[in-house]
Enzyme design. Structure first.
Site, PDB file in Angstrom:
ATOM      1  N   THR A 137      -5.395  -8.251  10.318  1.00 35.99           N
ATOM      2  CA  THR A 137      -5.718  -6.881   9.653  1.00 35.99           C
ATOM      3  C   THR A 137      -5.452  -5.674  10.817  1.00 35.99           C
ATOM      4  O   THR A 137      -4.840  -4.551  10.311  1.00 35.99           O
ATOM      5  CB  THR A 137      -7.154  -6.861   9.388  1.00 35.99           C
ATOM      6  OG1 THR A 137      -7.513  -8.114   8.708  1.00 35.99           O
ATOM      7  CG2 THR A 137      -7.608  -5.813   8.975  1.00 35.99           C
TER       8      THR A 137
ATOM      9  N   ARG B 129      -1.207 -14.646   3.712  1.00 36.44           N
ATOM     10  CA  ARG B 129      -1.738 -13.926   4.870  1.00 36.44           C
ATOM     11  C   ARG B 129      -1.341 -14.258   6.318  1.00 36.44           C
ATOM     12  O   ARG B 129      -1.100 -13.246   7.001  1.00 36.44           O
ATOM     13  CB  ARG B 129      -3.501 -14.331   5.026  1.00 36.44           C
ATOM     14  CG  ARG B 129      -4.294 -14.337   3.791  1.00 36.44           C
ATOM     15  CD  ARG B 129      -4.982 -13.064   3.585  1.00 36.44           C
ATOM     16  NE  ARG B 129      -5.770 -12.609   4.873  1.00 36.44           N
ATOM     17  CZ  ARG B 129      -6.346 -11.654   4.832  1.00 36.44           C
ATOM     18  NH1 ARG B 129      -6.404 -10.640   3.848  1.00 36.44           N
ATOM     19  NH2 ARG B 129      -7.547 -11.538   6.117  1.00 36.44           N
TER      20      ARG B 129
ATOM     21  N   LYS C 181       0.849  -1.214  -0.064  1.00 39.37           N
ATOM     22  CA  LYS C 181      -0.025   0.050   0.153  1.00 39.37           C
ATOM     23  C   LYS C 181       1.000   1.481  -0.102  1.00 39.37           C
ATOM     24  O   LYS C 181       2.201   1.094   0.114  1.00 39.37           O
ATOM     25  CB  LYS C 181      -0.736   0.031   1.358  1.00 39.37           C
ATOM     26  CG  LYS C 181      -1.876  -1.150   1.261  1.00 39.37           C
ATOM     27  CD  LYS C 181      -2.696  -1.421   2.452  1.00 39.37           C
ATOM     28  CE  LYS C 181      -3.905  -2.071   2.416  1.00 39.37           C
ATOM     29  NZ  LYS C 181      -4.656  -2.322   3.589  1.00 39.37           N
TER      30      LYS C 181
ATOM     31  N   ASN D 134      -1.827  -0.011   7.323  1.00 40.00           N
ATOM     32  CA  ASN D 134      -1.231  -1.561   7.512  1.00 40.00           C
ATOM     33  C   ASN D 134      -0.415  -2.212   6.463  1.00 40.00           C
ATOM     34  O   ASN D 134      -0.344  -3.246   6.343  1.00 40.00           O
ATOM     35  CB  ASN D 134      -2.317  -2.467   8.148  1.00 40.00           C
ATOM     36  CG  ASN D 134      -3.519  -2.609   7.067  1.00 40.00           C
ATOM     37  OD1 ASN D 134      -3.292  -2.078   6.012  1.00 40.00           O
ATOM     38  ND2 ASN D 134      -4.512  -3.541   7.458  1.00 40.00           N
TER      39      ASN D 134
ATOM     40  N   GLU E 151      -8.861 -10.413  -8.183  1.00 37.26           N
ATOM     41  CA  GLU E 151      -8.014  -9.363  -7.872  1.00 37.26           C
ATOM     42  C   GLU E 151      -7.028  -9.201  -9.087  1.00 37.26           C
ATOM     43  O   GLU E 151      -6.842  -8.454  -9.682  1.00 37.26           O
ATOM     44  CB  GLU E 151      -7.527  -9.480  -6.525  1.00 37.26           C
ATOM     45  CG  GLU E 151      -8.485  -9.254  -5.397  1.00 37.26           C
ATOM     46  CD  GLU E 151      -8.029  -9.343  -4.042  1.00 37.26           C
ATOM     47  OE1 GLU E 151      -6.865  -9.873  -3.902  1.00 37.26           O
ATOM     48  OE2 GLU E 151      -8.894  -9.156  -3.236  1.00 37.26           O
TER      49      GLU E 151
ATOM     50  N   PHE F 258     -15.679   2.604   7.101  1.00 36.98           N
ATOM     51  CA  PHE F 258     -14.203   2.899   6.926  1.00 36.98           C
ATOM     52  C   PHE F 258     -13.965   2.864   5.483  1.00 36.98           C
ATOM     53  O   PHE F 258     -12.850   3.246   4.956  1.00 36.98           O
ATOM     54  CB  PHE F 258     -13.210   2.105   7.811  1.00 36.98           C
ATOM     55  CG  PHE F 258     -13.291   0.614   7.495  1.00 36.98           C
ATOM     56  CD1 PHE F 258     -12.682   0.081   6.321  1.00 36.98           C
ATOM     57  CD2 PHE F 258     -14.034  -0.147   8.154  1.00 36.98           C
ATOM     58  CE1 PHE F 258     -12.929  -1.196   6.022  1.00 36.98           C
ATOM     59  CE2 PHE F 258     -14.123  -1.388   8.036  1.00 36.98           C
ATOM     60  CZ  PHE F 258     -13.567  -2.197   7.032  1.00 36.98           C
TER      61      PHE F 258
ATOM     62  N   HIS G 217      -1.864  -5.489   1.460  1.00 40.97           N
ATOM     63  CA  HIS G 217      -2.716  -6.364   1.053  1.00 40.97           C
ATOM     64  C   HIS G 217      -2.521  -7.469   0.716  1.00 40.97           C
ATOM     65  O   HIS G 217      -1.675  -7.587  -0.162  1.00 40.97           O
ATOM     66  CB  HIS G 217      -3.787  -5.229   0.010  1.00 40.97           C
ATOM     67  CG  HIS G 217      -4.702  -6.514  -0.591  1.00 40.97           C
ATOM     68  ND1 HIS G 217      -6.117  -6.589  -0.023  1.00 40.97           N
ATOM     69  CD2 HIS G 217      -4.899  -7.073  -1.771  1.00 40.97           C
ATOM     70  CE1 HIS G 217      -6.769  -7.395  -0.701  1.00 40.97           C
ATOM     71  NE2 HIS G 217      -6.150  -7.819  -1.846  1.00 40.97           N
TER      72      HIS G 217
ATOM     73  N   TYR H  30     -11.960  -2.765  -3.710  1.00 37.23           N
ATOM     74  CA  TYR H  30     -12.477  -3.087  -1.976  1.00 37.23           C
ATOM     75  C   TYR H  30     -14.080  -3.224  -2.060  1.00 37.23           C
ATOM     76  O   TYR H  30     -14.657  -2.881  -1.259  1.00 37.23           O
ATOM     77  CB  TYR H  30     -12.069  -2.084  -1.280  1.00 37.23           C
ATOM     78  CG  TYR H  30     -10.843  -2.483  -0.693  1.00 37.23           C
ATOM     79  CD1 TYR H  30     -10.344  -3.398  -0.066  1.00 37.23           C
ATOM     80  CD2 TYR H  30      -9.651  -1.284  -0.963  1.00 37.23           C
ATOM     81  CE1 TYR H  30      -8.986  -3.899   0.388  1.00 37.23           C
ATOM     82  CE2 TYR H  30      -8.295  -1.518  -0.419  1.00 37.23           C
ATOM     83  CZ  TYR H  30      -8.104  -2.607   0.263  1.00 37.23           C
ATOM     84  OH  TYR H  30      -6.921  -2.955   0.826  1.00 37.23           O
TER      85      TYR H  30
ATOM     86  N   ARG I 120       2.727  -6.825   8.913  1.00 38.25           N
ATOM     87  CA  ARG I 120       2.014  -6.015   9.842  1.00 38.25           C
ATOM     88  C   ARG I 120       2.601  -5.896  11.309  1.00 38.25           C
ATOM     89  O   ARG I 120       2.526  -4.619  11.782  1.00 38.25           O
ATOM     90  CB  ARG I 120       0.601  -6.171   9.959  1.00 38.25           C
ATOM     91  CG  ARG I 120      -0.039  -5.966   8.395  1.00 38.25           C
ATOM     92  CD  ARG I 120      -1.384  -6.408   8.344  1.00 38.25           C
ATOM     93  NE  ARG I 120      -2.125  -5.933   6.912  1.00 38.25           N
ATOM     94  CZ  ARG I 120      -3.171  -6.613   6.552  1.00 38.25           C
ATOM     95  NH1 ARG I 120      -3.640  -7.552   7.272  1.00 38.25           N
ATOM     96  NH2 ARG I 120      -3.943  -6.316   5.390  1.00 38.25           N
TER      97      ARG I 120
HETATM   98  P1  GDP Z   1      -7.353  -7.415   5.268  1.00 35.65           P
HETATM   99  O1  GDP Z   1      -7.761  -8.417   4.204  1.00 35.65           O
HETATM  100  O2  GDP Z   1      -6.768  -7.995   6.398  1.00 35.65           O
HETATM  101  O3  GDP Z   1      -6.475  -6.380   4.539  1.00 35.65           O
HETATM  102  O4  GDP Z   1      -8.752  -6.659   5.881  1.00 35.65           O
HETATM  103  P2  GDP Z   1     -10.151  -6.394   5.383  1.00 35.65           P
HETATM  104  O5  GDP Z   1     -10.148  -7.007   3.948  1.00 35.65           O
HETATM  105  O6  GDP Z   1     -11.293  -6.884   6.340  1.00 35.65           O
HETATM  106  O7  GDP Z   1     -10.031  -4.876   5.306  1.00 35.65           O
HETATM  107  C1  GDP Z   1      -9.369  -4.181   4.031  1.00 35.65           C
HETATM  108  C2  GDP Z   1      -8.467  -3.092   4.844  1.00 35.65           C
HETATM  109  O8  GDP Z   1      -9.448  -2.014   5.240  1.00 35.65           O
HETATM  110  C3  GDP Z   1      -7.601  -3.292   5.700  1.00 35.65           C
HETATM  111  O9  GDP Z   1      -6.403  -3.954   5.514  1.00 35.65           O
HETATM  112  C4  GDP Z   1      -7.654  -2.129   6.499  1.00 35.65           C
HETATM  113  O10 GDP Z   1      -6.489  -1.166   5.801  1.00 35.65           O
HETATM  114  C5  GDP Z   1      -8.753  -1.443   6.414  1.00 35.65           C
HETATM  115  N1  GDP Z   1      -9.609  -1.612   7.535  1.00 35.65           N
HETATM  116  C6  GDP Z   1     -10.434  -2.916   7.799  1.00 35.65           C
HETATM  117  N2  GDP Z   1     -11.089  -2.784   9.068  1.00 35.65           N
HETATM  118  C7  GDP Z   1     -10.943  -1.428   9.349  1.00 35.65           C
HETATM  119  C8  GDP Z   1     -11.507  -0.762  10.252  1.00 35.65           C
HETATM  120  O11 GDP Z   1     -12.140  -1.331  11.249  1.00 35.65           O
HETATM  121  N3  GDP Z   1     -11.004   0.558  10.455  1.00 35.65           N
HETATM  122  C9  GDP Z   1     -10.318   1.139   9.442  1.00 35.65           C
HETATM  123  N4  GDP Z   1      -9.920   2.416   9.744  1.00 35.65           N
HETATM  124  N5  GDP Z   1      -9.694   0.471   8.575  1.00 35.65           N
HETATM  125  C10 GDP Z   1     -10.134  -0.991   8.311  1.00 35.65           C
HETATM  126 MG    MG Z   2      -9.181  -8.368   2.722  1.00 35.64          MG
END
Ligand code: GDP
Ligand code: MG
Length: 149
Positions: free
Chosen positions: A91, A85, A9, A112, A126, A57, A115, A49, A102
């Protein structure tokens, strides 16, 4: 062989973590099949996304992803989606184990660093989105030193 979409990112690029992150996937034994530095626009980030569009968010997340260039990659190997992962970590960096990307490099969810696809099906979606031109077909000469067969 399984493939995963991995993206460094904008914060990872700005903070100079590209080399370290690529090394972790290389050192594991995975093969790099696609790689590019790109800036994406809002519509593209929203598409990537799309599954999260109802989350509170979402706007901040899209703004984060379009805030600078990202490194888009395709990595290949046995169980690369699930193992990728694990290499990336949870996350929320508060929950990411030390030794994960992370866990080592991030503090907040909205910064973070990286991705990784969460399933083989989302990886295929993707990869098609980010690499419509396709990826590179090649086999590492180290394959027999990484895999039994
Ligand atoms: P990942 O697959 O671990 O990247 O997580 P997700 O697919 O659930 O979410 C995508 C991205 O959205 C995450 O990597 C974070 O950057 C962001 N994100 C997810 N949950 C939250 C949240 O509760 N708050 C905020 N600020 N960002 C979030
Ligand atoms: Mg994800």
């Amino acid at each position: 062989m399984e493939q995963s979409f991995i993206m460094i990112k904008p914060d990872g690029v700005q903070r100079g973590l590209v080399g370290d992150i690529i090394s972790r996937f290389e050192n594991k034994g995975f093969s790099l099949k696609g790689l590019k530095l790109v800036s994406v626009d809002r519509a593209f980030a929203e598409k990537h996304y799309a599954d999260l569009s109802a989350r509170p968010f979402f706007n901040a997340l899209v703004q984060y992803i379009i805030s600078g260039p990202v490194v888009a990659m395709v990595w290949e190997g046995k169980s690369v989606v699930a193992t990728g992962r694990k290499i990336i970590g949870a996350t929320n960096p508060s929950d990411s184990a030390p030794g994960t990307i992370r866990g080592d490099f991030a503090i907040e969810m909205g910064r973070n660093v990286i991705h990784g696809s969460d399933a083989v099906e989302s990886a295929a979606r993707e990869i098609a989105l980010w690499f419509p031109e396709g990826v590179v077909g090649w086999t590492s000469s180290l394959h027999p030193w990484v895999y039994e067969k």
